[in-house]
Scaffold this active site. Structure first.
Site, PDB file in Angstrom:
ATOM      1  N   HIS A  29      40.282  93.745  64.469  1.00  0.00           N
ATOM      2  CA  HIS A  29      40.964  92.521  64.019  1.00  0.00           C
ATOM      3  C   HIS A  29      41.758  92.924  62.928  1.00  0.00           C
ATOM      4  O   HIS A  29      41.669  93.842  62.157  1.00  0.00           O
ATOM      5  CB  HIS A  29      39.497  91.866  63.150  1.00  0.00           C
ATOM      6  CG  HIS A  29      40.013  90.589  62.652  1.00  0.00           C
ATOM      7  ND1 HIS A  29      40.302  89.379  63.477  1.00  0.00           N
ATOM      8  CD2 HIS A  29      40.539  90.376  61.418  1.00  0.00           C
ATOM      9  CE1 HIS A  29      40.883  88.597  62.558  1.00  0.00           C
ATOM     10  NE2 HIS A  29      40.728  88.843  61.353  1.00  0.00           N
TER      11      HIS A  29
ATOM     12  N   ASP B  12      33.086  77.925  60.778  1.00  0.00           N
ATOM     13  CA  ASP B  12      34.266  78.623  60.043  1.00  0.00           C
ATOM     14  C   ASP B  12      35.685  77.851  60.585  1.00  0.00           C
ATOM     15  O   ASP B  12      36.579  77.703  59.682  1.00  0.00           O
ATOM     16  CB  ASP B  12      34.552  80.027  60.779  1.00  0.00           C
ATOM     17  CG  ASP B  12      35.633  80.639  59.928  1.00  0.00           C
ATOM     18  OD1 ASP B  12      36.050  80.696  59.024  1.00  0.00           O
ATOM     19  OD2 ASP B  12      36.730  80.861  60.980  1.00  0.00           O
TER      20      ASP B  12
ATOM     21  N   ARG C 167      40.020  74.895  53.990  1.00  0.00           N
ATOM     22  CA  ARG C 167      40.618  75.827  52.871  1.00  0.00           C
ATOM     23  C   ARG C 167      41.961  75.684  53.047  1.00  0.00           C
ATOM     24  O   ARG C 167      42.859  75.441  52.128  1.00  0.00           O
ATOM     25  CB  ARG C 167      40.086  77.199  53.322  1.00  0.00           C
ATOM     26  CG  ARG C 167      38.520  77.159  52.806  1.00  0.00           C
ATOM     27  CD  ARG C 167      37.956  78.483  53.420  1.00  0.00           C
ATOM     28  NE  ARG C 167      38.843  79.804  53.005  1.00  0.00           N
ATOM     29  CZ  ARG C 167      38.885  80.871  53.693  1.00  0.00           C
ATOM     30  NH1 ARG C 167      38.362  81.028  54.805  1.00  0.00           N
ATOM     31  NH2 ARG C 167      39.461  81.882  53.373  1.00  0.00           N
TER      32      ARG C 167
ATOM     33  N   SER D 149      34.696  84.434  56.544  1.00  0.00           N
ATOM     34  CA  SER D 149      35.255  83.924  57.629  1.00  0.00           C
ATOM     35  C   SER D 149      35.531  84.791  58.917  1.00  0.00           C
ATOM     36  O   SER D 149      35.162  84.479  60.046  1.00  0.00           O
ATOM     37  CB  SER D 149      36.561  83.343  57.229  1.00  0.00           C
ATOM     38  OG  SER D 149      37.561  82.854  58.260  1.00  0.00           O
TER      39      SER D 149
ATOM     40  N   LYS E 128      33.320  85.477  62.715  1.00  0.00           N
ATOM     41  CA  LYS E 128      33.815  85.511  63.976  1.00  0.00           C
ATOM     42  C   LYS E 128      33.579  86.731  64.771  1.00  0.00           C
ATOM     43  O   LYS E 128      33.208  86.782  66.090  1.00  0.00           O
ATOM     44  CB  LYS E 128      35.186  85.065  64.072  1.00  0.00           C
ATOM     45  CG  LYS E 128      35.431  83.636  63.748  1.00  0.00           C
ATOM     46  CD  LYS E 128      36.871  83.317  63.519  1.00  0.00           C
ATOM     47  CE  LYS E 128      37.649  83.839  62.319  1.00  0.00           C
ATOM     48  NZ  LYS E 128      38.458  83.008  61.558  1.00  0.00           N
TER      49      LYS E 128
HETATM   50  N1  URA Z   1      41.649  85.076  58.804  1.00  0.00           N
HETATM   51  C1  URA Z   1      40.674  84.353  58.976  1.00  0.00           C
HETATM   52  O1  URA Z   1      40.055  84.557  60.178  1.00  0.00           O
HETATM   53  N2  URA Z   1      39.856  83.781  58.041  1.00  0.00           N
HETATM   54  C2  URA Z   1      40.592  83.739  56.747  1.00  0.00           C
HETATM   55  O2  URA Z   1      39.835  83.465  56.115  1.00  0.00           O
HETATM   56  C3  URA Z   1      41.674  84.476  56.433  1.00  0.00           C
HETATM   57  C4  URA Z   1      42.359  84.884  57.632  1.00  0.00           C
END
Ligand code: URA
Length: 437
Positions: A82, A161, A168, A183, A187
């Protein structure tokens, strides 16, 4: 539970219990807590922070707020990567086939671009026919046959999320380390891989502006992954400049294929090899030095390029484009941006370059916008390069002729020149593993 009490508790800087966090996330996902109360809570977290335990609990609650993917049939071989988001960041199409060719299983979901940052799924869609939505059975079958499958993010994965991130985004609470860490990791955990490698970008094109901030975020995420039984590592990489030279979807795919052919830019190749080595080390149980040799061998032998072609074809994409990248074609309108004086490139503003690419049609200003796969920028000169007046610093590509003047001004302003050769900048700031926590 009264949401009011949780807001009050966090406002005082106290830690929430497991029950409180799980109930809050469940009720918010069901729409039973209004956004105005959740916004107040997020702002309290922004100022008061969360303990490690609370961050881990928030991650777990969001991970289980929707579907989770079961990749247990691949044992320890499944591995995900990621990136926290950057400009010209085309590491996935390089790293994934290197790792799959080495024996890892890369079965992942990737995002689309928004704002100045690009998204892997948009880049892959440059291949006519590439399918970014597969059924769960197709996803698993391709992972079994090819060792590599990349689809778009499922709406059913970590829906809490998704809702919280959107909130947010409009309440100035994105930039909080416990909120970002939970967050991203919710995932990644829901996506089911046994190992996770995080590329934490740092600099003017990234969320984290300094290496210290990036390290704190990286540590938080490695701790969450490790606590959840996943082998997790993070690399902190420079995003004060785009990675490689290309910004824009098919332009980036062509550059990624250059790396797979062994003739890609040095910075991009190095970041890809670092990420791939960690992924191979974790998923194939090799020492890091041996994993690095394996990654290099996958590139040099052409096995990674063959795996790339197999993957694109398996997912419905037109593999002739792999063999002949000129098929992607060129945008109708191009313009060279020229150096105004002799000297050196001092710095580039990656965020501004990403925004210029968006203006040319490579990105989306809103979720509904369509993107043009051939639009974007090739940045010929990067920080530290010597230049002479009239040299081509960048070339712009677009179907929107009217966007050229604005984009040219933005690129000129984003590339700062100087008289003296600047000190070289670090490309990789740190690697954080379970052992270095
Ligand atoms: N990427 C995400 O998936 N979440 C965040 O809070 C910031 C970047």
């Amino acid at each position: 539970m009264r949401m009011y009490d949780l807001i009050e508790k966090k406002k005082r800087g106290e830690a929430l219990s497991r029950e409180e966090i799980f109930e809050m996330i469940t009720l918010y996902t069901k729409g039973e807590i209004p956004d105005y109360q959740m916004s107040a809570f997020l702002m309290a977290v922004y100022f008061r922070g969360m303990t490690k335990e609370e961050t881990a609990l928030l991650t777990e609650a969001m991970e289980h707020s929707g579907d989770t993917v079961d990749l247990s049939l691949f044992g320890t071989r499944s591995v995900d990567k990621h990136s926290t988001g950057g400009v010209g960041d085309k590491t996935t199409p390089v790293v994934a086939p290197i790792v799959a060719a080495a024996g890892g299983v890369v079965a992942k979901m990737s995002g689309r671009g928004l704002g100045h940052t690009g998204g892997t799924v948009d880049k892959l869609e440059s291949f006519p026919g590439y399918r970014t939505a597969l059924s769960p059975a197709e996803f698993t079958a391709q992972a079994e046959q090819c060792g590599l499958v990349v689809i778009g993010q499922s709406a059913d994965l970590a829906p809490a999320d998704k809702k919280l991130y959107a909130l947010r985004d409009v309440t100035a609470t994105v930039n909080s380390i416990p909120l970002i860490a939970s967050s991203i990791m919710s995932k990644k955990l829901a996506a089911g891989t046994r190992s996770i490698v995080l590329d934490v970008k740092c600099g003017n094109g990234a969320f984290m502006r300094t290496p210290e901030e990036a390290k704190t975020l990286a540590r938080a995420m490695v701790e969450i992954g490790t606590a959840n039984g996943r082998r997790t590592a993070a690399v902190i990489t420079n995003m004060n400049r785009p990675l490689g030279h290309a910004i824009g979807n098919s332009l980036e795919i062509c550059e990624a294929m250059d790396v797979l052919r062994g003739k890609g830019p040095e910075d991009l190749t190095e970041v890809c090899l670092t990420l791939a080595s960690l992924m191979i080390s974790l998923s194939c149980n090799k020492e890091l030095a041996e994993a690095r040799r394996t990654a290099e061998d996958m590139l040099e032998s052409g096995k990674a390029l063959s795996k790339f072609e197999e993957w694109i074809a398996a997912q419905g994409g037109d593999a002739r484009y792999v063999r002949d990248p000129s098929l992607f074609g060129r945008a109708t309108h191009t313009r060279d941006v020229l150096a105004e004086q002799d000297g050196f490139i001092l710095s580039t503003n990656a965020e501004a370059l990403g925004t210029a690419a968006l203006i040319l049609g490579a990105g989306r200003a809103t979720k509904e916008d369509t993107i043009d796969p051939r639009a974007g920028i090739i940045l010929h000169k990067k920080p530290g390069d010597a230049i002479q007046k009239g040299d081509v610093i960048a070339t712009l590509y677009t179907e929107r002729e009217s966007a050229l003047d604005t984009a040219e001004k933005a690129v000129t302003a984003a590339v700062v020149q100087t008289d003296k050769a600047p000190d070289p900048e670090q490309l990789i700031f740190d690697v954080i593993t379970e052992a270095t926590l």
